[in-house]
Motif scaffolding. Structure first.
Motif, PDB file in Angstrom:
ATOM      1  N   ASP A 144     -14.506 -12.033  10.049  1.00  0.00           N
ATOM      2  CA  ASP A 144     -14.737 -11.116   8.935  1.00  0.00           C
ATOM      3  C   ASP A 144     -13.617 -11.333   7.922  1.00  0.00           C
ATOM      4  O   ASP A 144     -12.551 -10.733   8.008  1.00  0.00           O
ATOM      5  N   ALA A 145     -13.878 -12.206   6.967  1.00  0.00           N
ATOM      6  CA  ALA A 145     -12.827 -12.668   6.055  1.00  0.00           C
ATOM      7  C   ALA A 145     -12.391 -11.613   5.063  1.00  0.00           C
ATOM      8  O   ALA A 145     -11.219 -11.575   4.668  1.00  0.00           O
ATOM      9  N   THR A 146     -13.306 -10.745   4.661  1.00  0.00           N
ATOM     10  CA  THR A 146     -12.947  -9.783   3.613  1.00  0.00           C
ATOM     11  C   THR A 146     -12.317  -8.512   4.173  1.00  0.00           C
ATOM     12  O   THR A 146     -11.376  -7.973   3.585  1.00  0.00           O
ATOM     13  N   HIS A 147     -12.785  -8.021   5.328  1.00  0.00           N
ATOM     14  CA  HIS A 147     -12.115  -6.854   5.913  1.00  0.00           C
ATOM     15  C   HIS A 147     -10.724  -7.214   6.416  1.00  0.00           C
ATOM     16  O   HIS A 147      -9.861  -6.343   6.549  1.00  0.00           O
ATOM     17  N   SER A 148     -10.504  -8.485   6.703  1.00  0.00           N
ATOM     18  CA  SER A 148      -9.193  -8.891   7.215  1.00  0.00           C
ATOM     19  C   SER A 148      -8.109  -8.872   6.145  1.00  0.00           C
ATOM     20  O   SER A 148      -6.923  -8.895   6.460  1.00  0.00           O
ATOM     21  N   VAL A 149      -8.507  -8.831   4.876  1.00  0.00           N
ATOM     22  CA  VAL A 149      -7.512  -8.711   3.801  1.00  0.00           C
ATOM     23  C   VAL A 149      -7.502  -7.294   3.225  1.00  0.00           C
ATOM     24  O   VAL A 149      -6.876  -7.032   2.204  1.00  0.00           O
ATOM     25  N   GLN A 150      -8.187  -6.399   3.913  1.00  0.00           N
ATOM     26  CA  GLN A 150      -8.186  -4.991   3.506  1.00  0.00           C
ATOM     27  C   GLN A 150      -6.810  -4.377   3.776  1.00  0.00           C
ATOM     28  O   GLN A 150      -6.096  -4.782   4.697  1.00  0.00           O
ATOM     29  N   LEU A 151      -6.446  -3.405   2.956  1.00  0.00           N
ATOM     30  CA  LEU A 151      -5.243  -2.601   3.179  1.00  0.00           C
ATOM     31  C   LEU A 151      -5.733  -1.186   3.468  1.00  0.00           C
ATOM     32  O   LEU A 151      -5.947  -0.392   2.545  1.00  0.00           O
ATOM     33  N   PRO A 152      -5.977  -0.862   4.744  1.00  0.00           N
ATOM     34  CA  PRO A 152      -6.612   0.414   5.093  1.00  0.00           C
ATOM     35  C   PRO A 152      -5.841   1.615   4.554  1.00  0.00           C
ATOM     36  O   PRO A 152      -4.654   1.782   4.824  1.00  0.00           O
ATOM     37  N   GLY A 153      -6.526   2.428   3.758  1.00  0.00           N
ATOM     38  CA  GLY A 153      -5.907   3.604   3.163  1.00  0.00           C
ATOM     39  C   GLY A 153      -4.813   3.283   2.166  1.00  0.00           C
ATOM     40  O   GLY A 153      -4.055   4.167   1.754  1.00  0.00           O
ATOM     41  N   GLY A 154      -4.764   2.023   1.741  1.00  0.00           N
ATOM     42  CA  GLY A 154      -3.640   1.560   0.924  1.00  0.00           C
ATOM     43  C   GLY A 154      -3.574   2.120  -0.478  1.00  0.00           C
ATOM     44  O   GLY A 154      -2.545   1.986  -1.154  1.00  0.00           O
ATOM     45  N   GLN A 155      -4.667   2.748  -0.939  1.00  0.00           N
ATOM     46  CA  GLN A 155      -4.650   3.340  -2.275  1.00  0.00           C
ATOM     47  C   GLN A 155      -4.646   4.865  -2.220  1.00  0.00           C
ATOM     48  O   GLN A 155      -5.034   5.535  -3.164  1.00  0.00           O
ATOM     49  N   GLY A 156      -4.194   5.394  -1.091  1.00  0.00           N
ATOM     50  CA  GLY A 156      -4.090   6.845  -0.954  1.00  0.00           C
ATOM     51  C   GLY A 156      -5.369   7.485  -0.469  1.00  0.00           C
ATOM     52  O   GLY A 156      -5.467   7.900   0.670  1.00  0.00           O
ATOM     53  N   GLU A 157      -6.388   7.532  -1.340  1.00  0.00           N
ATOM     54  CA  GLU A 157      -7.670   8.110  -0.950  1.00  0.00           C
ATOM     55  C   GLU A 157      -8.748   7.057  -0.781  1.00  0.00           C
ATOM     56  O   GLU A 157      -9.918   7.372  -0.621  1.00  0.00           O
ATOM     57  N   SER A 158      -8.348   5.805  -0.800  1.00  0.00           N
ATOM     58  CA  SER A 158      -9.273   4.697  -0.537  1.00  0.00           C
ATOM     59  C   SER A 158      -8.458   3.507  -0.059  1.00  0.00           C
ATOM     60  O   SER A 158      -7.228   3.484  -0.181  1.00  0.00           O
ATOM     61  N   SER A 159      -9.164   2.531   0.486  1.00  0.00           N
ATOM     62  CA  SER A 159      -8.489   1.328   0.969  1.00  0.00           C
ATOM     63  C   SER A 159      -8.285   0.338  -0.163  1.00  0.00           C
ATOM     64  O   SER A 159      -9.109   0.230  -1.073  1.00  0.00           O
ATOM     65  N   GLY A 160      -7.169  -0.383  -0.094  1.00  0.00           N
ATOM     66  CA  GLY A 160      -6.933  -1.468  -1.036  1.00  0.00           C
ATOM     67  C   GLY A 160      -7.355  -2.793  -0.411  1.00  0.00           C
ATOM     68  O   GLY A 160      -8.002  -2.828   0.628  1.00  0.00           O
ATOM     69  N   GLY A 161      -6.981  -3.872  -1.054  1.00  0.00           N
ATOM     70  CA  GLY A 161      -7.343  -5.185  -0.520  1.00  0.00           C
ATOM     71  C   GLY A 161      -6.685  -6.291  -1.307  1.00  0.00           C
ATOM     72  O   GLY A 161      -6.201  -6.076  -2.430  1.00  0.00           O
TER      73      GLY A 161
END
Length: 276
Positions: free
Chosen positions: A196-213
């Protein structure tokens, strides 16, 4: 060599060429879903790359309670059924509870177990008994060898049409890393392995109220993963990721997809030919 599994007219595993599992993170609308599926099919037909279409009818693990989750089970399955019927594509989506298994299995070719639910025994058993192919995302909290126990639950329930998907492991706060050793470890189970190439570069919760990437790293991780001999690649794509209703920061723009897939197909061909 891994077990070969049939999904519609597509075969994944063994020494078969790379399979793409792709689509927008979530079903945003019927029109948008069909548009993305049509564009993906055109791209993959041009590259002779097998495609399984993916979109979630419900994102049940969003960071914020106010985040967009999708149209829900009934409407989402109706839209995925239309994709399947109109374009002839196998379809995949997440299930989150035992109650969703039966209606989802009537439409979906692949039932996907989300990473956070990969050790939920009752859900795994119910999914296995549906008779559909099961794709299990490896939990961000698991070691790759732990997935043998997950696969074992499915196999013990009478279903060995199993795919295991790597999506990174938690590394500090709001960050994931991918250990390339996980691919040969998980493939030693005998089941096809997907990255899973795109979820692997996710930053979970990284934008406070959403995930970054960090979508700029998708290509590099994908190239490395395909070079290990994996069976498939999973990517969330969007025609305009910055306007996507879910996971935009880690989604790949559709316009950039053909060149990336061409590179991955070439790497896959070298690796698979060398293994013959």
């Amino acid at each position: 060599m891994t077990r070969e599994i049939s999904i519609g007219g597509i075969k994944i595993g063994g020494n078969r060429p790379l399979v793409l599992i792709a689509g927008p993170c979530v079903i945003e609308s019927e029109e948008a879903t069909l548009r993305h599926a049509e564009r993906l099919l055109t791209i993959c037909n041009g590259l002779s790359l097998p495609l399984i279409f993916k979109a979630s009818y419900d994102k049940a693990n969003r960071t914020s309670i106010g985040a967009f989750r999708g149209p829900g089970l009934r409407e989402g399955l109706r839209i995925l059924a239309k994709v399947k019927q109109s374009l002839g594509l196998p379809v995949l989506s997440d299930i989150h509870s035992i109650e969703q298994v039966a209606p989802a299995a009537e439409v979906l070719d692949v039932l996907q177990i989300p990473a956070f639910l990969c050790r939920q025994t009752d859900l795994l058993i119910a999914a296995a008994r549906s008779g559909r192919v099961i794709n299990v995302k490896k939990g961000q909290f698991l070691a790759p060898w732990d997935m043998k126990n997950v696969a074992g639950k499915l196999a013990a329930s009478g279903n060995e049409d199993i795919i295991l998907t790597e999506r990174g492991v938690s590394f500090g706060y709001n960050n994931l890393v991918v250990d390339m050793r996980s691919f040969p470890v998980m493939r030693s189970s005998g089941y096809p392995v997907v990255f899973d190439a795109t979820h692997s570069v996710q930053l979970p919760g990284g934008q406070g109220e959403s995930s970054g990437g960090q979508r700029e790293f998708v290509e590099y991780l994908s190239r490395a993963a395909v070079a290990t001999g994996i069976d498939g690649i999973f990517m969330e794509v969007h025609e305009d990721p910055d306007k996507a209703l879910c996971d935009g920061p880690n989604s790949i723009p559709l316009s950039e997809l053909p060149l990336l897939l061409k590179k991955l197909r070439a790497i896959d061909a070298v690796v698979k030919q060398a293994g013959q």
